[in-house]
Motif scaffolding. Structure first.
Motif, PDB file in Angstrom:
ATOM      1  N   TYR A 589       0.824  -1.216   0.000  1.00 10.02           N
ATOM      2  CA  TYR A 589       0.000   0.000   0.000  1.00 10.02           C
ATOM      3  C   TYR A 589       0.851   1.256   0.000  1.00 10.02           C
ATOM      4  O   TYR A 589       1.886   1.325   0.663  1.00 10.02           O
ATOM      5  N   GLU A 590       0.392   2.226  -0.753  1.00  7.90           N
ATOM      6  CA  GLU A 590       1.002   3.562  -0.682  1.00  7.90           C
ATOM      7  C   GLU A 590      -0.117   4.555  -0.411  1.00  7.90           C
ATOM      8  O   GLU A 590      -1.090   4.595  -1.153  1.00  7.90           O
ATOM      9  N   PRO A 591       0.024   5.330   0.661  1.00 13.52           N
ATOM     10  CA  PRO A 591      -1.023   6.296   0.993  1.00 13.52           C
ATOM     11  C   PRO A 591      -1.277   7.265  -0.146  1.00 13.52           C
ATOM     12  O   PRO A 591      -0.369   7.565  -0.920  1.00 13.52           O
ATOM     13  N   GLY A 592      -2.486   7.740  -0.235  1.00 10.45           N
ATOM     14  CA  GLY A 592      -2.828   8.698  -1.277  1.00 10.45           C
ATOM     15  C   GLY A 592      -4.330   8.893  -1.331  1.00 10.45           C
ATOM     16  O   GLY A 592      -5.061   8.364  -0.505  1.00 10.45           O
ATOM     17  N   ASP A 593      -4.762   9.659  -2.317  1.00 12.53           N
ATOM     18  CA  ASP A 593      -6.184   9.955  -2.451  1.00 12.53           C
ATOM     19  C   ASP A 593      -6.972   8.707  -2.835  1.00 12.53           C
ATOM     20  O   ASP A 593      -6.417   7.788  -3.422  1.00 12.53           O
ATOM     21  N   VAL A 595      -9.363   6.401  -5.051  1.00 13.77           N
ATOM     22  CA  VAL A 595      -9.367   6.242  -6.501  1.00 13.77           C
ATOM     23  C   VAL A 595     -10.737   5.711  -6.940  1.00 13.77           C
ATOM     24  O   VAL A 595     -11.021   4.532  -6.786  1.00 13.77           O
ATOM     25  N   GLU A 656      -2.699  -2.186 -10.015  1.00 17.52           N
ATOM     26  CA  GLU A 656      -3.445  -0.952  -9.821  1.00 17.52           C
ATOM     27  C   GLU A 656      -4.819  -1.209  -9.212  1.00 17.52           C
ATOM     28  O   GLU A 656      -5.324  -0.397  -8.452  1.00 17.52           O
ATOM     29  N   LEU A 659      -4.337  -1.507  -5.547  1.00 14.72           N
ATOM     30  CA  LEU A 659      -4.022  -0.226  -4.914  1.00 14.72           C
ATOM     31  C   LEU A 659      -5.272   0.654  -4.825  1.00 14.72           C
ATOM     32  O   LEU A 659      -5.528   1.291  -3.795  1.00 14.72           O
ATOM     33  N   ARG A 663      -6.772   2.006  -1.382  1.00 10.13           N
ATOM     34  CA  ARG A 663      -6.953   3.444  -1.124  1.00 10.13           C
ATOM     35  C   ARG A 663      -8.386   3.730  -0.660  1.00 10.13           C
ATOM     36  O   ARG A 663      -8.606   4.465   0.285  1.00 10.13           O
ATOM     37  N   ALA A 694      -2.581   8.935   4.796  1.00  6.73           N
ATOM     38  CA  ALA A 694      -1.787   9.972   4.128  1.00  6.73           C
ATOM     39  C   ALA A 694      -1.491  11.062   5.145  1.00  6.73           C
ATOM     40  O   ALA A 694      -2.241  11.248   6.101  1.00  6.73           O
ATOM     41  N   GLU A 695      -0.415  11.769   4.918  1.00  8.18           N
ATOM     42  CA  GLU A 695       0.033  12.745   5.903  1.00  8.18           C
ATOM     43  C   GLU A 695      -1.048  13.759   6.266  1.00  8.18           C
ATOM     44  O   GLU A 695      -1.240  14.100   7.423  1.00  8.18           O
ATOM     45  N   ASP A 697      -4.084  13.432   6.466  1.00 10.27           N
ATOM     46  CA  ASP A 697      -5.166  12.875   7.272  1.00 10.27           C
ATOM     47  C   ASP A 697      -4.726  12.484   8.672  1.00 10.27           C
ATOM     48  O   ASP A 697      -5.538  12.065   9.485  1.00 10.27           O
TER      49      ASP A 697
END
Length: 877
Positions: A589-593, A595, A656, A659, A663, A694-695, A697
């Motif tokens: 996992y990579e933090p982010g918005d 999707v 994808e 991910l 997300r 994510a940072e 949040d």
RNA sequence: GGGCGCUUAGCUCAGGGGGAGAGCACUACCUUGACGCGGAAGGGGUCAGAGGUUCAAAUCCUCUAGCGCCCACCA
């Protein structure tokens, strides 16, 4: 989920981080609540559990919006209740308060407070209440004492507090006066005794009058007889004299409008020292006030031969003696309302004594106005009428109590010159004559006199204090309906008086009263109570809190349902496990918005947007039941049952797709936990801290994480996605139903035929095929506008689309035929109803066009369904 | 005497003019990898009664019955 392992450490971490403390941030509108101070003698009961959950939900939510919050906590010295407890303790040593003396007794009360006073505070912490524990108040704190004295002195100097000899409510057991609203009335079966009072001289052949009474012993203190001035039966007797039996006292017959000629005999015995109405009559006619009762409800010297007898023994003896003298005319059964002490339930006596009173009318007027013009509003609104009714008929408030534990009345008497003054500071020298023979009034103040100052005395008043300027008026007051007059109304009055007309709180929540399933009031003494501590033991603090919130509606009562707590405990467990699922699929996992890659993604985000709007609105309008239900439904039905299930295949697919699912799962879970946090603070916090956010949040704690305001989520609103997933749910549920009916194994793949309306639907089937495969075991499909129903297939209709499930040779056709017949009957009934409606000219002429269109569409749908079912039946036949 | 609230599925209760809902309980199914404190499916209600308003009433109005509560100077 094991609440016990989680709750303690989490609460400890909140305390360590000092999230409960109130900070003043200039320019930011604060949010404040004062807790209704529980009695120091108290321990947590269901009413507290409910009320404090409500307050904590509100405070936690507001704290998350970033507003400085202050939830003031503390306890009430509870004069009578505490004094009773300490007297009971002394009694075990064979002592009374008089044995130990006033000073030592008060000392014992303080000791009691230090030993037991923090019990309930600890219980609030166990519930997770986010009060400001660093600034705990007690209504006998030195600064609070000063506030009480200032209020008394101000009102005294303005003439609003006065001393008077009046009929008050006397509790013989507590040996104190009570205010009118501290008396609880109860209908009791008793008797109406008709007594014959001889006239001194016969008048026109009449030699006596008959009076009726429910308290014969009070006749010892009769000082006149009253009749109605227009009562023909008695007109001639007015002005003549009666010889009071047993006492031999000569008393007049007077005419007074108060008398109701239709009640009893139409003649009233008047005992001005023992009945408020008689007191008034006595005043009007200048009658003596003979006090025949002692403080302990024994008969006083003025009661002649009955002196020393208990009131009920005296009653018995008076009746016997009158009967023996031939003066007892008759004894009727009679139900009447008898006042009881609200603390010890002893029958109160109306009694003439010197007491202190507050003149309430001038204080009530602006407090009525504040509700009329909406500065203070009640929730539910109907309580405003109850408030008006009481306030508009308000009577003076007896505030002196003949107790030792409490705020001593700050009135000082000079025995040299007779001066009387009220003073904030103790007085040792008479300001008038300079003499030193000063003594303070012996009485203390009604506990509610000090409680009424709670919303401002706890902000430092009367000292200048920045907290008062910042946090007053408070935002909300939440309380039970039984202290609406005792406490709420008086806070409005005193709050406005001492704060330049500024109200003490904007909103008043009158929460439901908690009853047991038999509809009886929950009470420890009656054994009808449930202990919140036991409930937390079984269901966790979150389970208890959420279970209570589910039961809060606009009604007056809650019949307490433990089932709701069970559901809520299970809900906490569900939240825990769903979160575990998300967390155990975080690899890569990579933090982010979020999707919004698929329709399902857009759907759950759209549902989340709707939820957040509803929760904010629901909490703003104090709809705790609705709000908790919507949170429950979203999390359990939409997020767990559908979105998580839909995400499983994508998580497995990797890349994808994985991910995107990750997300969205993290995002929706994060926001859902925030929305749930005010109601279920522990489980949400425990999980939230583990989320890889994510940072933007992140926060130290969910307690101070940002509230998911609806405006931040509107971008996710998506009607198309909602329609699409609704249809998917219909298809999947329909196919599962077919499987269940025909006992088809979940592993039995099904080839499904969709009869579509065009390319858009063909594409929809194509795009949702994956979801159908994972959720309904669809292994292949055909989608065509011209699709024909395969022989021996079941049909599902999803939002107008026909879906055929070929059943090969696996089906019990007789069972299916019977089911279809039932279905046909149901549809035929519905269709007939609609057709009748649609052929009604009145309906077509007057109903809203969209309603008609909707019904036409429905009718068409039913007609299609009916044809379908009939076709299927024909096939099976 | 005045006022308020309630009466909806077996139980506890939401809903509040246009297709009767939830939780628990019940029935039969699922040892599917987040969860059996679970999943998926199903049965179950003339919305207390009567009258009225309305094209349309569980929903609004009136009355009745039952339950609960509050207020009132029921000698």
């Amino acid at each position: 989920y094991d609440p016990k392992a989680v709750e303690g450490p989490i609460f400890e971490s909140w305390t360590q981080a000092d999230y409960f403390g109130a900070r003043i941030v200039e320019g930011v509108r604060p949010y404040s609540i004062v807790i209704p101070p529980p009695n120091v003698t108290g321990s947590l009961h269901m009413g507290h559990a409910l009320n404090n959950t409500i307050q904590d939900v509100l405070v936690r939510r507001q704290r998350m919006t970033g507003r400085p919050t202050r939830w003031v906590v503390g306890t009430d010295h509870a004069g009578i209740a505490t004094q009773n407890k300490v007297e009971q303790k002394l009694a075990k040593e064979g002592l009374s308060r008089y044995d130990v003396g006033r000073e030592a007794f008060i000392e014992a009360c303080w000791e009691w407070r230090h030993e037991h006073g923090s019990t309930i505070i600890g219980q609030l912490k166990a519930m997770g209440c986010s009060c400001d524990y660093s600034d705990e108040w007690f209504t006998m704190d030195p600064s609070y004492q000063k506030a009480v004295r200032k209020v008394f002195v101000d009102w005294f100097d303005k003439g609003l507090v006065y001393r008077g000899k009046r009929i008050i409510n006397w509790c013989p057991r507590c040996a104190t006066a009570l205010s009118d609203i501290e008396v609880e009335h109860e209908d009791l079966s008793s008797h109406l005794w008709h007594l014959r009072y001889p006239l001194k001289e016969p008048v026109g052949g009449v030699d006596h009058v008959v009076v009726a009474t429910t308290r014969p012993e009070t006749m010892l203190g009769d000082t006149c007889i009253a009749v109605h001035p227009d009562d023909e039966r008695y007109k001639q007797l007015v002005g003549s004299t009666v010889v009071l039996p047993l006492m031999g006292r000569e008393i007049p017959i007077v005419a007074d409008d108060y008398v109701d000629p239709t009640f009893g005999s139409g003649a009233v015995k008047v005992t001005p020292a023992h009945d408020p109405n008689d007191f008034e009559i006595g005043e009007r006619h200048g009658c003596a006030k003979v006090n025949i009762m002692n403080a302990d409800a024994t008969i006083a010297e003025a009661g002649g031969q009955y002196a020393g007898l208990d009131r009920y023994e005296a009653r018995k003896r008076v009746i016997e003696d009158l009967d023996a003298a031939g003066l007892l005319v008759k004894t009727d059964d009679h139900v009447h309302s008898v006042g009881h002490c609200y603390r010890c339930h002893t029958v109160i006596e109306p009694w003439l004594s010197d007491q202190w009173f507050v003149d309430m009318k001038p204080l009530a007027a602006p407090a009525i106005e504040a509700v009329r013009d909406g500065r203070v509003s009640f929730h539910p609104k109907r309580w405003e009428n109850v408030y008006y009714h009481w306030m508009e008929n308000i009577r003076d408030w007896c505030i002196s109590r003949q107790l030792w534990w409490g705020h001593r009345i700050p009135v000082f008497y000079c025995d040299d010159c007779g001066e009387m003054l009220a003073s904030i500071e103790d007085v040792t020298e008479c300001p008038k004559c300079g003499g030193g023979n000063i003594r303070q009034d012996e009485d203390v103040l009604d506990t509610w006199f000090s409680s009424q100052l709670w919303p401002f005395a706890t902000f430092g008043w009367p000292e200048a204090d920045p907290r008062l300027d910042y946090f007053y008026p408070t935002s909300v007051l939440s309380t039970a309906r039984d202290i609406l007059f005792l406490w709420v109304a008086r806070m409005v009055m005193s709050g406005m008086y001492f704060n330049d007309g500024e109200i003490p709180f904007n909103d008043v929540i009158i929460h439901p009263t908690v009853f047991n399933t038999e509809g009886k009031r929950m009470s420890k003494s009656l054994g009808t109570g449930v202990d919140p501590l036991d409930l937390m033991e079984h269901y966790g603090a979150d389970g208890m809190r959420f279970g209570l919130m589910l039961q809060v509606t606009g009604n007056q009562d809650i019949k307490f349902s433990e089932d709701k707590l069970l559901s809520s405990r299970n809900f906490a467990n569900k939240i825990w496990n769903a979160s575990r699922f998300v967390l155990m699929h975080m690899e890569g996992y990579e933090p982010g918005d979020p999707v919004p890659a698929t329709v399902a993604d857009r759907w759950i985000l759209s549902r989340l947007a709707a939820l957040s709007a509803r929760v904010s609105e629901g909490l703003d309008t104090y709809q705790f039941g609705d709000t908790s239900r919507e949170l429950y439904d979203f999390f359990w039905s939409e997020f767990c049952d559908w979105y998580i299930e839909l995400s499983k295949a994508r998580l497995a697919a990797g890349g994808e797709q994985r991910l995107a699912a990750q997300r969205n799962l993290v995002f929706v879970l994060d926001r859902a936990l925030r929305l749930l946090h005010p109601m279920m603070p522990f489980v949400t916090e425990a999980i939230w801290r583990k989320l890889p956010l994510a940072e933007a949040d992140q926060a130290e704690s969910l307690m101070i994480a940002e509230w998911p305001d609806a405006s931040g989520l509107v971008r996710f609103e998506d009607e198309g996605a909602e329609r699409s997933i609704s249809r998917l749910i219909e298809v999947v549920t329909g196919i599962r139903g077919v499987r269940a009916r025909y006992k088809l194994s979940p592993r039995q793949g099904l080839d499904v035929v969709f009869k579509t309306a065009g390319d858009a639907e063909n594409q929809w089937v194509q795009s949702e095929f994956g979801d159908m495969a994972s959720l309904a075991g669809v292994s292949g499909f055909t989608a065509d506008t011209a699709a024909a129903k395969p022989a021996h297939s079941a049909t599902v209709i999803a939002s107008g689309m026909e879906v055929y499930i070929p059943l090969e040779g696996l089906v019990d056709f007789e069972a299916e035929a019977s089911r279809l017949s039932k279905e046909r009957a149901r549809i035929a009934t519905e269709l007939a109803r609609l057709e009748k409606k649609l052929s009604n000219e009145g309906f077509l002429a007057k109903a809203a066009p969209e309603v008609i269109d909707k019904d036409r569409a429905k009718a068409a749908e039913f007609a299609d369904s009916l044809a379908l079912v009939e076709g299927q039946l024909a096939e099976l036949a």
